[in-house]
Design a protein around this motif. Structure first.
Motif, PDB file in Angstrom:
ATOM      1  N   MET A  10       0.640  -1.275   0.079  1.00 50.75           N
ATOM      2  CA  MET A  10      -0.105   0.204  -0.192  1.00 50.75           C
ATOM      3  C   MET A  10       0.873   1.213   0.138  1.00 50.75           C
ATOM      4  N   ARG A  11       2.151   1.225  -0.307  1.00 51.28           N
ATOM      5  CA  ARG A  11       2.810   2.397  -0.407  1.00 51.28           C
ATOM      6  C   ARG A  11       3.266   2.974  -1.705  1.00 51.28           C
ATOM      7  N   ASP A  12       3.720   4.081  -1.844  1.00 47.65           N
ATOM      8  CA  ASP A  12       3.805   4.967  -3.186  1.00 47.65           C
ATOM      9  C   ASP A  12       4.442   3.888  -4.137  1.00 47.65           C
ATOM     10  N   TRP A  13       4.021   3.786  -5.410  1.00 50.37           N
ATOM     11  CA  TRP A  13       4.432   2.587  -6.243  1.00 50.37           C
ATOM     12  C   TRP A  13       6.080   3.157  -6.591  1.00 50.37           C
ATOM     13  N   ARG A  14       5.916   4.486  -6.981  1.00 56.14           N
ATOM     14  CA  ARG A  14       7.441   4.995  -7.347  1.00 56.14           C
ATOM     15  C   ARG A  14       8.421   4.756  -6.422  1.00 56.14           C
ATOM     16  N   ALA A  15       7.904   5.358  -4.883  1.00 53.44           N
ATOM     17  CA  ALA A  15       9.089   5.459  -4.098  1.00 53.44           C
ATOM     18  C   ALA A  15       9.422   4.227  -3.319  1.00 53.44           C
ATOM     19  N   HIS A  16       8.570   3.100  -3.503  1.00 50.25           N
ATOM     20  CA  HIS A  16       8.881   2.059  -2.609  1.00 50.25           C
ATOM     21  C   HIS A  16       9.913   1.177  -3.185  1.00 50.25           C
ATOM     22  N   ALA A  17      10.497   0.577  -2.049  1.00 46.04           N
ATOM     23  CA  ALA A  17      11.552  -0.592  -2.248  1.00 46.04           C
ATOM     24  C   ALA A  17      11.218  -1.624  -1.297  1.00 46.04           C
ATOM     25  N   ASN A  18      11.930  -2.681  -1.568  1.00 47.08           N
ATOM     26  CA  ASN A  18      11.623  -3.997  -0.417  1.00 47.08           C
ATOM     27  C   ASN A  18      10.302  -4.312  -0.039  1.00 47.08           C
ATOM     28  N   CYS A  19       9.493  -4.418  -0.987  1.00 49.13           N
ATOM     29  CA  CYS A  19       8.209  -4.808  -0.810  1.00 49.13           C
ATOM     30  C   CYS A  19       7.999  -6.189  -0.277  1.00 49.13           C
ATOM     31  N   ASN A  20       9.157  -7.110  -0.120  1.00 47.86           N
ATOM     32  CA  ASN A  20       8.958  -8.341   0.399  1.00 47.86           C
ATOM     33  C   ASN A  20       9.148  -7.985   1.917  1.00 47.86           C
ATOM     34  N   ASP A  21       9.417  -7.213   2.613  1.00 50.96           N
ATOM     35  CA  ASP A  21       9.565  -6.974   3.849  1.00 50.96           C
ATOM     36  C   ASP A  21       8.157  -7.018   4.709  1.00 50.96           C
ATOM     37  N   PHE A  22       8.051  -8.179   5.680  1.00 48.92           N
ATOM     38  CA  PHE A  22       6.689  -8.449   6.046  1.00 48.92           C
ATOM     39  C   PHE A  22       6.332  -7.821   7.386  1.00 48.92           C
ATOM     40  N   GLN A  23       5.424  -6.792   7.068  1.00 48.68           N
ATOM     41  CA  GLN A  23       4.946  -6.012   8.505  1.00 48.68           C
ATOM     42  C   GLN A  23       4.127  -6.569   9.317  1.00 48.68           C
ATOM     43  N   ARG A  24       4.583  -7.307   9.995  1.00 47.62           N
ATOM     44  CA  ARG A  24       3.684  -8.225  10.955  1.00 47.62           C
ATOM     45  C   ARG A  24       2.491  -7.522  11.694  1.00 47.62           C
ATOM     46  N   THR A  25       2.643  -6.220  11.941  1.00 45.77           N
ATOM     47  CA  THR A  25       1.465  -5.772  13.123  1.00 45.77           C
ATOM     48  C   THR A  25       0.159  -5.759  12.045  1.00 45.77           C
ATOM     49  N   ASN A  26       0.546  -5.070  10.918  1.00 43.25           N
ATOM     50  CA  ASN A  26      -0.620  -4.500   9.904  1.00 43.25           C
ATOM     51  C   ASN A  26      -1.311  -5.919   9.371  1.00 43.25           C
ATOM     52  N   ASP A  27      -0.317  -7.114   9.136  1.00 45.47           N
ATOM     53  CA  ASP A  27      -0.936  -7.961   8.314  1.00 45.47           C
ATOM     54  C   ASP A  27      -1.462  -8.906   9.303  1.00 45.47           C
ATOM     55  N   ALA A  28      -1.233  -8.982  10.503  1.00 47.06           N
ATOM     56  CA  ALA A  28      -1.644  -9.993  11.506  1.00 47.06           C
ATOM     57  C   ALA A  28      -2.923  -9.511  11.665  1.00 47.06           C
ATOM     58  N   ALA A  29      -3.460  -8.237  12.166  1.00 45.68           N
ATOM     59  CA  ALA A  29      -4.466  -7.593  12.310  1.00 45.68           C
ATOM     60  C   ALA A  29      -5.465  -8.086  11.012  1.00 45.68           C
ATOM     61  N   ARG A  30      -4.728  -7.977   9.955  1.00 40.35           N
ATOM     62  CA  ARG A  30      -5.518  -8.109   8.754  1.00 40.35           C
ATOM     63  C   ARG A  30      -5.912  -9.545   8.762  1.00 40.35           C
ATOM     64  N   GLU A  31      -4.952 -10.452   8.944  1.00 41.66           N
ATOM     65  CA  GLU A  31      -5.261 -11.977   8.725  1.00 41.66           C
ATOM     66  C   GLU A  31      -6.299 -12.323   9.744  1.00 41.66           C
ATOM     67  N   ALA A  32      -6.277 -11.818  11.088  1.00 42.07           N
ATOM     68  CA  ALA A  32      -7.356 -12.101  12.134  1.00 42.07           C
ATOM     69  C   ALA A  32      -8.462 -11.866  11.492  1.00 42.07           C
ATOM     70  N   MET A  33      -8.704 -10.566  10.675  1.00 42.34           N
ATOM     71  CA  MET A  33      -9.942 -10.221  10.266  1.00 42.34           C
ATOM     72  C   MET A  33     -10.467 -11.079   9.344  1.00 42.34           C
ATOM     73  N   ILE A  34      -9.698 -11.509   8.439  1.00 48.45           N
ATOM     74  CA  ILE A  34     -10.289 -12.486   7.267  1.00 48.45           C
ATOM     75  C   ILE A  34     -10.451 -13.877   7.912  1.00 48.45           C
ATOM     76  N   ASN A  35      -9.666 -14.614   8.724  1.00 54.70           N
ATOM     77  CA  ASN A  35      -9.895 -15.620   9.564  1.00 54.70           C
ATOM     78  C   ASN A  35     -11.628 -15.589  10.106  1.00 54.70           C
ATOM     79  N   LYS A  36     -11.681 -14.303  10.953  1.00 53.66           N
ATOM     80  CA  LYS A  36     -13.189 -14.224  11.589  1.00 53.66           C
ATOM     81  C   LYS A  36     -14.076 -14.302  10.554  1.00 53.66           C
ATOM     82  N   THR A  37     -13.740 -13.660   9.556  1.00 57.64           N
ATOM     83  CA  THR A  37     -15.016 -13.360   8.477  1.00 57.64           C
ATOM     84  C   THR A  37     -15.142 -14.797   7.772  1.00 57.64           C
ATOM     85  N   ILE A  38     -13.966 -15.526   7.415  1.00 59.34           N
ATOM     86  CA  ILE A  38     -14.105 -16.963   6.990  1.00 59.34           C
ATOM     87  C   ILE A  38     -14.930 -17.840   8.161  1.00 59.34           C
ATOM     88  N   ALA A  39     -14.486 -17.505   9.268  1.00 65.68           N
ATOM     89  CA  ALA A  39     -15.300 -18.591  10.281  1.00 65.68           C
ATOM     90  C   ALA A  39     -16.902 -18.118  10.375  1.00 65.68           C
TER      91      ALA A  39
END
Ligand code: ZN
Ligand code: ZN
Ligand code: ZN
Ligand code: ZN
Ligand code: ZN
Ligand code: ZN
Length: 542
Positions: free
Chosen positions: A362-391
């Motif tokens: 979700m960062r600026d396309w032109r400016a961004h580098a190392n997109c493979n850097d896993f940002q745990r906090t954000n994605d964990a919350a997101r994953e929990a939300m998806i899991n709850k929705t799936i459940a």
């Protein structure tokens, strides 16, 4: 006001006086002659009136007085349609056998009732029936309410003008050019200046009636005047169209009464009248059962409110997982962005924004580098939300599958009934068996349909239900009803599909027993739900 009262010894007293000046015993005798609607209205006028009406009561027992007895007898068979079973008789656990909760009214009986009120008003007001009909429609079909309004404003002309009625008995006639077909001929119309030829008016009225409109106004632009029945009749003439018009009047009459509702089956003309205002589930003589309060098909045990939530839920829930995984908000302007290709380079669609960003980080396309850097906090919350929705979705799917399954089976019972109808026709043609011997099959098919409908909605109930001790009992009742229903369904299907319908004696006992049992289990489940409501046992999640 001229109030005429006949006492028990047939001596007639005429009071030329105001209602308020009448002695209480005379008022009481008047109240005894009043319909419930009038009693209710009178009750609201003062403390004394409230007291007098309450002494007489506004009850169902009062409905069965005098000339209404005849009607009750005539409709007796229909009355019991909801509860009476031709094989097993009335169920034992009905506390109040003499008082049905509702009755099925046909067009004729309602038309007669409506005409009776019109006659009452006509005698008091000395106005034509068509005008009384319009007035009563305006005053909630209460003759007392209408009379009260009339005495508030005793200028007849002004009173009628207020409801847009032309008081003159006949249509006004003149020769001139019709404003519709532009031909020079005899024209007619109401107290306004708008004049049309008879043919144009007739065509206009027939259109309105076939369009379902019972209130027919003057054709003149924004002219408020309305035609009453006599004038419509003299223009339309055709008795078939007029009988259509009478049906519309009855429809309006029914719509005006909170205790009546037309059967939702479009091919059925019956009306359900509830005598017990708290009753929700009613069954028309045509076989249609529905909820009196929301108009949906019968949905015991779930309440109207949760049924509504359930019906709204469907499409939204199925797509929420997709939305979560396939849409995001633009990081700059918050506009929803839908991902419909594989490319991670996104451009916001919003005309003023056009922000280019990376779908993954979700960062600026032109400016961004190392997109493979896993940002745990954000994605964990997101994953929990998806899991709850799936459940949540899986849970919804579980209940919805069962709900839809019983709905499907319910539909399949129609061909079963049709097939049995055919077999009955053959047996009738053979002529050596009494058709009444097979009535129990229809009873069983009815029981099966009712239990499918209850089961179907029991899954909606279960979906919203939080776990507790009562919920465990509910689920065990549900399982019992499920088994009983499948057992009955199996023997019925085998029986109807077998070649030996003529020799029904062997299976009769089994089918009767099984359908009786299904009905018992169904009632047990519903009663447990009602009890739980009364005791506040249920916890529903929103
Ligand atoms: Zn014309
Ligand atoms: Zn007009
Ligand atoms: Zn019906
Ligand atoms: Zn309902
Ligand atoms: Zn944007
Ligand atoms: Zn990135």
């Amino acid at each position: 006001m001229d109030i005429r009262v006949t006492s028990a010894d047939e001596e007639e007293n005429t009071f030329d006086t105001n209602w308020n000046d009448l002695p209480p015993e005379v008022k009481t005798r008047c109240i005894q002659k009043m319909e419930n609607a009038d009693r209710l209205h009178l009750r609201q006028t003062s403390k004394t009136e409230k007291y007098l009406v309450d002494v007489e009561g506004i009850g169902l027992e009062k409905k069965k007085r005098g000339d209404q007895k005849v009607e009750n007898l005539v409709e007796k068979d229909e009355d019991a349609a909801g509860e009476y079973c031709p094989i097993y008789g009335e169920s034992d656990d009905d506390d109040d056998k003499d008082e049905p909760d509702f009755k099925v009214r046909n067009h004729e009986s309602l038309y007669t009732e409506m005409k009776k009120k019109i006659r009452e008003a006509q005698e008091l007001l000395e106005m034509r029936p068509g005008i009384c009909q319009i007035l009563l429609q305006k005053y909630k079909w209460s003759v007392a309410f209408l009379m009260e309004k009339f005495y508030d404003n005793p200028d007849r002309g002004a009173f009628l003008t207020a409801v847009n009625v032309d008081p003159s008995e006949h249509l006004h006639a003149v020769v001139g050019e019709c404003q519709i077909c532009f031909e020079e001929q005899e024209l007619t119309g109401l107290a306004c200046e708008h004049r049309y030829c008879w043919d144009c008016l007739r065509e206009y009225m027939i259109d309105k009636i076939f369009d379902g409109q019972s209130e027919i106004k003057c054709i003149g632009l924004e002219c408020p005047l309305v035609f009453e029945e006599e004038k419509i009749g003299s223009i339309v003439i055709d008795p078939e169209v007029m009988s259509c018009y009478h049906r519309l009047l009855v429809q309006k009459y029914v719509q005006n009464d909170a205790f009546m509702k037309s059967c939702p089956d479009l091919s059925c003309e019956n009306t359900i009248q509830v005598l017990n205002p708290s009753i929700r589930h009613v069954k028309c003589n045509c076989g249609y059962s529905f909820c009196f309060s929301c108009g949906n098909d019968s949905h015991e045990p779930i309440s109207c409110r949760y049924l509504d939530k359930w019906l709204l839920k469907g499409p939204e829930d199925q797509s929420s997982v997709w939305i979560l995984t396939n849409t995001k908000k633009c990081p700059r302007c918050n506009a929803p962005i839908e991902k419909n290709g594989g490319c991670m380079h996104m451009t916001c669609h919003s005309k003023d924004c056009r922000y280019e960003f990376c779908w993954l980080c979700m960062r600026d396309w032109r400016a961004h580098a190392n997109c493979n850097d896993f940002q745990r906090t954000n994605d964990a919350a997101r994953e929990a939300m998806i899991n709850k929705t799936i459940a949540d979705r899986d849970r919804y799917k579980f209940y919805h599958d069962r709900y839809a399954g019983h709905m499907q089976s319910l539909k399949l019972e129609k061909p079963l009934r049709a097939k049995f109808d055919e077999q009955m026709k053959e047996i009738e043609e053979d002529g050596d068996r009494d058709l009444r011997d097979f009535q129990y099959i229809y009873v069983a098919i009815d029981a099966l349909s009712a239990s499918r409908r209850t089961l179907m909605h029991s899954y909606v109930f279960a979906f919203f239900l939080e776990e507790n001790y009562s919920a465990i009992i509910f689920k065990s009742n549900q399982a019992d009803l499920n088994d009983a229903t499948e057992n009955l369904s199996k023997v019925l299907e085998e029986f109807v599909n077998s070649e030996s319908v003529g020799f029904a004696e062997d299976s009769k006992k089994e089918i009767m027993h099984k359908s009786q049992y299904v009905e018992q289990r169904r009632k047990a489940l519903i009663e447990h739900c009602i009890e739980g409501d009364d005791n506040d046992d249920w916890v529903f999640n929103e």
